[in-house]
Motif scaffolding. Structure first.
Motif, mmCIF file in Angstrom:
data_model
loop_
_atom_site.group_PDB
_atom_site.id
_atom_site.type_symbol
_atom_site.label_atom_id
_atom_site.label_comp_id
_atom_site.label_asym_id
_atom_site.label_seq_id
_atom_site.Cartn_x
_atom_site.Cartn_y
_atom_site.Cartn_z
ATOM 1 N N LYS A 307 0.825 -1.211 0.000
ATOM 2 C CA LYS A 307 0.000 0.000 0.000
ATOM 3 C C LYS A 307 0.862 1.266 0.000
ATOM 4 O O LYS A 307 0.559 2.228 -0.700
ATOM 5 C CB LYS A 307 -0.959 -0.021 1.193
ATOM 6 N N PHE A 308 1.944 1.239 0.800
ATOM 7 C CA PHE A 308 2.850 2.397 0.807
ATOM 8 C C PHE A 308 3.425 2.624 -0.587
ATOM 9 O O PHE A 308 3.449 3.739 -1.088
ATOM 10 C CB PHE A 308 3.984 2.205 1.823
ATOM 11 N N ALA A 309 3.883 1.519 -1.209
ATOM 12 C CA ALA A 309 4.519 1.652 -2.530
ATOM 13 C C ALA A 309 3.531 2.250 -3.531
ATOM 14 O O ALA A 309 3.858 3.192 -4.264
ATOM 15 C CB ALA A 309 5.008 0.283 -2.997
ATOM 16 N N ALA A 310 2.304 1.725 -3.529
ATOM 17 C CA ALA A 310 1.313 2.177 -4.519
ATOM 18 C C ALA A 310 0.905 3.631 -4.269
ATOM 19 O O ALA A 310 0.794 4.425 -5.210
ATOM 20 C CB ALA A 310 0.090 1.264 -4.469
ATOM 21 N N MET A 311 0.699 3.987 -3.021
ATOM 22 C CA MET A 311 0.254 5.362 -2.726
ATOM 23 C C MET A 311 1.365 6.363 -2.993
ATOM 24 O O MET A 311 1.130 7.450 -3.517
ATOM 25 C CB MET A 311 -0.208 5.479 -1.281
ATOM 26 N N LEU A 312 2.594 5.980 -2.612
ATOM 27 C CA LEU A 312 3.704 6.925 -2.785
ATOM 28 C C LEU A 312 4.004 7.177 -4.258
ATOM 29 O O LEU A 312 4.390 8.282 -4.634
ATOM 30 C CB LEU A 312 4.945 6.433 -2.039
ATOM 31 N N GLU A 313 3.789 6.160 -5.080
ATOM 32 C CA GLU A 313 4.013 6.340 -6.518
ATOM 33 C C GLU A 313 3.109 7.452 -7.062
ATOM 34 O O GLU A 313 3.511 8.246 -7.895
ATOM 35 C CB GLU A 313 3.729 5.011 -7.228
ATOM 36 N N ALA A 383 -8.656 0.665 -2.282
ATOM 37 C CA ALA A 383 -9.221 1.898 -1.712
ATOM 38 C C ALA A 383 -8.114 2.930 -1.471
ATOM 39 O O ALA A 383 -8.318 4.135 -1.685
ATOM 40 C CB ALA A 383 -9.961 1.586 -0.408
ATOM 41 N N CYS A 384 -6.932 2.458 -1.044
ATOM 42 C CA CYS A 384 -5.813 3.378 -0.793
ATOM 43 C C CYS A 384 -5.353 4.023 -2.104
ATOM 44 O O CYS A 384 -5.080 5.221 -2.151
ATOM 45 C CB CYS A 384 -4.649 2.651 -0.116
ATOM 46 N N VAL A 385 -5.284 3.214 -3.151
ATOM 47 C CA VAL A 385 -4.873 3.745 -4.457
ATOM 48 C C VAL A 385 -5.899 4.765 -4.948
ATOM 49 O O VAL A 385 -5.543 5.856 -5.421
ATOM 50 C CB VAL A 385 -4.702 2.587 -5.478
ATOM 51 N N GLU A 386 -7.159 4.415 -4.798
ATOM 52 C CA GLU A 386 -8.232 5.328 -5.207
ATOM 53 C C GLU A 386 -8.142 6.641 -4.406
ATOM 54 O O GLU A 386 -8.268 7.739 -4.966
ATOM 55 C CB GLU A 386 -9.589 4.634 -4.995
ATOM 56 N N ALA A 387 -7.879 6.515 -3.107
ATOM 57 C CA ALA A 387 -7.752 7.711 -2.255
ATOM 58 C C ALA A 387 -6.573 8.563 -2.718
ATOM 59 O O ALA A 387 -6.679 9.800 -2.790
ATOM 60 C CB ALA A 387 -7.562 7.303 -0.802
ATOM 61 N N ALA A 388 -5.462 7.914 -3.064
ATOM 62 C CA ALA A 388 -4.281 8.665 -3.511
ATOM 63 C C ALA A 388 -4.607 9.450 -4.785
ATOM 64 O O ALA A 388 -4.210 10.611 -4.927
ATOM 65 C CB ALA A 388 -3.115 7.704 -3.739
ATOM 66 N N GLN A 389 -5.338 8.824 -5.702
ATOM 67 C CA GLN A 389 -5.725 9.516 -6.946
ATOM 68 C C GLN A 389 -6.590 10.743 -6.624
ATOM 69 O O GLN A 389 -6.419 11.808 -7.209
ATOM 70 C CB GLN A 389 -6.523 8.575 -7.872
ATOM 71 N N ARG A 390 -7.493 10.550 -5.679
ATOM 72 C CA ARG A 390 -8.401 11.668 -5.347
ATOM 73 C C ARG A 390 -7.639 12.785 -4.636
ATOM 74 O O ARG A 390 -7.918 13.963 -4.846
ATOM 75 C CB ARG A 390 -9.557 11.154 -4.476
ATOM 76 N N ILE A 391 -6.668 12.404 -3.785
ATOM 77 C CA ILE A 391 -5.852 13.425 -3.110
ATOM 78 C C ILE A 391 -5.084 14.216 -4.171
ATOM 79 O O ILE A 391 -5.016 15.445 -4.144
ATOM 80 C CB ILE A 391 -4.878 12.772 -2.089
ATOM 81 N N LYS A 392 -4.539 13.478 -5.138
ATOM 82 C CA LYS A 392 -3.774 14.102 -6.225
ATOM 83 C C LYS A 392 -4.661 15.104 -6.993
ATOM 84 O O LYS A 392 -4.226 16.214 -7.324
ATOM 85 C CB LYS A 392 -3.259 13.005 -7.168
ATOM 86 N N THR A 393 -5.899 14.702 -7.251
ATOM 87 C CA THR A 393 -6.825 15.599 -7.963
ATOM 88 C C THR A 393 -7.001 16.913 -7.206
ATOM 89 O O THR A 393 -6.973 17.998 -7.794
ATOM 90 C CB THR A 393 -8.204 14.890 -8.140
ATOM 91 N N VAL A 394 -7.166 16.806 -5.883
ATOM 92 C CA VAL A 394 -7.363 18.027 -5.088
ATOM 93 C C VAL A 394 -6.091 18.879 -5.114
ATOM 94 O O VAL A 394 -6.158 20.106 -5.300
ATOM 95 C CB VAL A 394 -7.780 17.676 -3.634
ATOM 96 N N VAL A 395 -4.939 18.244 -4.954
ATOM 97 C CA VAL A 395 -3.673 18.997 -4.961
ATOM 98 C C VAL A 395 -3.531 19.732 -6.290
ATOM 99 O O VAL A 395 -3.189 20.925 -6.329
ATOM 100 C CB VAL A 395 -2.460 18.056 -4.736
ATOM 101 N N GLU A 396 -3.815 19.028 -7.395
ATOM 102 C CA GLU A 396 -3.641 19.643 -8.712
ATOM 103 C C GLU A 396 -4.639 20.780 -8.935
ATOM 104 O O GLU A 396 -4.319 21.766 -9.605
ATOM 105 C CB GLU A 396 -3.728 18.580 -9.805
ATOM 106 N N SER A 397 -5.811 20.655 -8.350
ATOM 107 C CA SER A 397 -6.811 21.731 -8.513
ATOM 108 C C SER A 397 -6.373 22.996 -7.781
ATOM 109 O O SER A 397 -6.882 24.083 -8.033
ATOM 110 C CB SER A 397 -8.172 21.269 -7.986
ATOM 111 N N LEU A 398 -5.447 22.866 -6.857
ATOM 112 C CA LEU A 398 -4.993 24.022 -6.068
ATOM 113 C C LEU A 398 -3.821 24.748 -6.723
ATOM 114 O O LEU A 398 -3.381 25.776 -6.238
ATOM 115 C CB LEU A 398 -4.591 23.569 -4.654
ATOM 116 N N ARG A 399 -3.302 24.167 -7.798
ATOM 117 C CA ARG A 399 -2.125 24.778 -8.441
ATOM 118 C C ARG A 399 -2.490 26.060 -9.167
ATOM 119 O O ARG A 399 -3.560 26.154 -9.752
ATOM 120 C CB ARG A 399 -1.527 23.781 -9.450
#
Ligand SMILES: Cc1ncc(COP(=O)(O)O)c(C=O)c1O
Length: 399
Positions: A307-313, A383-399
């Motif tokens: 899970k760490f490997a997948a989320m950190l990627e 679910a962790c991978v899906e969460a990471a994608q969604r976190i990424k979406t929010v971060v990118e929307s803030l750029r």
């Protein structure tokens, strides 16, 4: 009422509920909860089976506070094996507890002498909230040690004023750390033991994440192991806290143990006898089986590693976040305030994380948890991978 009750802070999850009041996340996105450190991997069948088997007979018995000898023997053997200790006496050095939470709390009630001037209880900041509540209700004053990125999220023990060490009665340490996952090394543990001797205080080492590490060749060192290196076989002034909640995915079992200084444990047993916190016989039987098995613990580490490997990627390119040596948390930097980020992530993506500032207090003019979120990798890999994608979406929307 006990006047100290008014000094207790609202719990972080209460603050989180308040932060999110009135927010409605999109119904089209399933909820992913990475805010609470509650392991979601299945509890090992051998533990469940032992619990079921022992329940009918166990229900007809009043357990003793010290617990059955076979459980204490299993714990002592586990400790000796895991931390390469020469001798752990199951009669004197070990006590079962109903999870480390109650034990970490009760311990301060037992150890602190409130009649002394300025009874300090020193603790990391951010910290597991029980340390503070325990100190406050024991009539002591918490002394917060900021853990910041510039200092590798380690408490700066050298910054504690001498008068605080002189009046310190109890030091809580947490290694592997919640939330940063960092470890205290042997030299630091030995330095703390020297300080404890010099200033006569007790060290309570919360090691409940000690089995969730990533390098199989280097399990985190523990406080009793540091004692052993010093030839301190009586573990004087040192007590460790271990749990089956994270190690064996059994947070509902409420099972752990304390181990160390026999004289302190003798007093703690007396305290616990009156407090009434004996462990249920069926829980003792299930715990014994759990401490005797390492196969499920290795499997558990594998799951977290993946899970760490997948989320950190997904997250490393967009967020200030790194792989910790242990624990199941990511302690990630946020591009906006931690509370705003956590709220937006919930509102837009239905992902729950904990704002770092809820885990820490203002000390020396800063809240060291500010600008960070704690992400608990407790859900499934998917679910962790899906969460990471969604976190990424929010971060990118803030750029
Ligand atoms: C640092 C730390 N200590 C202790 C505990 C308590 O664990 P338990 O009472 O389940 O043993 C937790 C739980 O999240 C924790 O994060």
């Amino acid at each position: 009422m006990n006047v100290d009750l008014a000094r207790l802070q609202p719990y972080p999850f209460e603050k989180l509920a308040k932060l999110r009041a009135g927010c409605t996340p999109p119904a089209s996105l399933n909820a992913i909860n990475l805010s609470i450190g509650e392991p979601q991997h299945p509890t090992p069948p051998l533990v469940v089976e032992a619990l079921i088997q022992a329940t009918p007979l166990g229900l007809r018995k009043y357990p003793t506070t010290q617990g059955v000898e076979s459980l204490r023997v299993a714990i002592a053997q586990w400790l000796m094996q895991r931390f390469q200790l020469a001798t752990v006496d199951p009669q004197k050095h070990v006590l079962p507890v109903n999870g480390t939470r109650e034990a970490l709390f009760a311990f301060a009630q037992c150890v602190v002498d409130r009649e002394k001037t300025h009874p300090w209880v020193v603790m990391p900041n951010p910290f597991y909230q029980i340390y503070e509540g325990a100190a406050v209700l024991a009539g002591a004053q918490p002394f917060y040690l900021n853990c910041v990125a510039a200092h590798d999220f380690q408490p700066d023990f050298a910054s504690v004023p001498t008068h605080v060490w002189q009046e310190c009665q109890l030091l809580y340490i947490c290694s592997p750390n919640n939330p940063s996952g960092t470890l205290l090394d042997l030299a630091t543990l030995q330095y703390l033991i020297e300080l404890a001797d010099k200033y006569n205080f007790v060290i309570a080492a919360d090691e409940c994440y000690s089995e969730l590490y990533f390098d199989e060749t280097q399990p985190p060192i523990g406080l009793l192991q540091a004692c052993e290196h010093l030839g301190r076989h009586d573990f004087k002034r040192c007590i460790v806290f271990h749990s089956l909640s994270k190690r064996s995915n059994a947070p509902g079992l409420r099972s752990g143990f304390v181990a160390g200084d026999a004289e302190i444990l003798r007093q703690f047993l007396l305290y616990r006898t009156y407090h009434g916190c004996a462990m249920s016989p069926a829980v003792q039987a299930a715990s014994e089986v759990a401490w005797q098995d390492e196969v499920h613990v290795r499997e558990n580490r594998e799951l977290y590693r993946a899970k760490f490997a997948a989320m950190l990627e997904i997250l490393t390119p967009v967020l200030g976040v790194t792989q910790p040596p242990a624990s199941f948390y990511l302690w990630a930097e946020t591009p906006i305030s931690d509370t705003d980020f956590a709220k937006q992530l919930y509102l837009e993506q239905n992902v729950s994380v904990l704002p770092g500032s809820y885990l820490s207090r203002f000390a020396k003019g800063v809240n060291p948890g500010e600008g960070r979120i704690r992400i608990a990798l407790v859900e499934t890999l998917e679910a962790c991978v899906e969460a990471a994608q969604r976190i990424k979406t929010v971060v990118e929307s803030l750029r």
